[in-house]
Design a protein around this motif. Sequence first.
Motif, PDB file in Angstrom:
ATOM      1  N   VAL A  89       1.051  -1.018   0.556  1.00 25.48           N
ATOM      2  CA  VAL A  89      -0.047  -0.057  -0.235  1.00 25.48           C
ATOM      3  C   VAL A  89       1.206   1.346   0.036  1.00 25.48           C
ATOM      4  O   VAL A  89       0.863   2.102  -0.556  1.00 25.48           O
ATOM      5  N   VAL A  90       2.119   1.379   1.163  1.00 25.78           N
ATOM      6  CA  VAL A  90       2.731   2.715   0.875  1.00 25.78           C
ATOM      7  C   VAL A  90       3.676   2.336  -0.621  1.00 25.78           C
ATOM      8  O   VAL A  90       3.208   3.950  -1.227  1.00 25.78           O
ATOM      9  N   THR A  91       3.708   2.207  -1.151  1.00 24.97           N
ATOM     10  CA  THR A  91       4.669   1.658  -2.127  1.00 24.97           C
ATOM     11  C   THR A  91       3.588   1.866  -3.385  1.00 24.97           C
ATOM     12  O   THR A  91       3.592   3.064  -3.758  1.00 24.97           O
ATOM     13  N   ASN A  92       2.584   1.302  -3.570  1.00 27.41           N
ATOM     14  CA  ASN A  92       1.766   2.143  -4.359  1.00 27.41           C
ATOM     15  C   ASN A  92       0.409   3.370  -4.234  1.00 27.41           C
ATOM     16  O   ASN A  92       0.150   3.525  -5.288  1.00 27.41           O
ATOM     17  N   SER A  93       0.433   3.712  -3.085  1.00 30.33           N
ATOM     18  CA  SER A  93      -0.046   5.504  -3.047  1.00 30.33           C
ATOM     19  C   SER A  93       0.661   6.347  -3.078  1.00 30.33           C
ATOM     20  O   SER A  93       0.500   6.824  -2.700  1.00 30.33           O
ATOM     21  N   SER A  94       2.039   6.081  -2.782  1.00 27.24           N
ATOM     22  CA  SER A  94       2.978   7.052  -2.342  1.00 27.24           C
ATOM     23  C   SER A  94       2.605   8.755  -3.278  1.00 27.24           C
ATOM     24  O   SER A  94       2.416   9.460  -3.070  1.00 27.24           O
ATOM     25  N   ASP A  95       2.481   8.242  -4.619  1.00 26.03           N
ATOM     26  CA  ASP A  95       2.082   9.382  -5.371  1.00 26.03           C
ATOM     27  C   ASP A  95       0.500   9.887  -4.976  1.00 26.03           C
ATOM     28  O   ASP A  95       0.641  11.317  -4.869  1.00 26.03           O
ATOM     29  N   ALA A  96      -0.435   9.308  -4.664  1.00 26.19           N
ATOM     30  CA  ALA A  96      -1.485   9.919  -4.372  1.00 26.19           C
ATOM     31  C   ALA A  96      -1.460  10.639  -3.126  1.00 26.19           C
ATOM     32  O   ALA A  96      -1.914  10.874  -3.167  1.00 26.19           O
ATOM     33  N   ARG A  97      -1.164   9.669  -1.883  1.00 23.22           N
ATOM     34  CA  ARG A  97      -1.015  10.113  -1.300  1.00 23.22           C
ATOM     35  C   ARG A  97      -0.014  11.377  -0.898  1.00 23.22           C
ATOM     36  O   ARG A  97      -0.924  12.990  -0.495  1.00 23.22           O
TER      37      ARG A  97
END
Length: 195
Positions: A89-97
Amino acid sequence: MSSPTMADPAPSLPLEIPDKPILSTAEVVSLAEVAVRRAEKFGTLIDTLESGVNKRAADAAESLDRAGFQSKDQQAAADKAAAIARREVVTNSSDARWAHLKELNAAADSLATTAQLWASPVTVLARAGLGTQERSNFQQRLEGSGIVDLRNAALLAVATDNKIMGAAIVAILDRMPARSRPFSARDLADKLVGE
């Protein structure tokens, strides 16, 4: 005979100059509302991501429970699944966050700049007519005025709602020792620009 010493230079005060534009009252309210919506949206994103991690952990524990494993093994599997899911989740959502955080920071910076510029009625009044010939003329005429003249000028400024004259008076008051001021700049600013 001792030689005269040079006076210590006046300490310089740090001046933080904002790089964001001044916002009007309506823009501040609108930006605050947008910031609240963005913060809520960001909170929802985090909640969704967290619930996904929790679901994977619960699924792993449930799978081992159905297979008859002990509760400590179920908990270990849940912890491991949660750790793996959290990394993903941290890797995949980094840009969105980061995109959400950048939007929130931009809103916070604009509001902080505006807060500095509208910090008090005196701050607002002190900017009135800054750099204009009219303000320079008022300051020149009132420079060296006595208490009675300053009071009369302040009364006239309030009666005619002349903020530029008020700003000139505030500049003069600012140079006077606090105990010598015939009235407070805050009182004058409250009457000319309000809270």
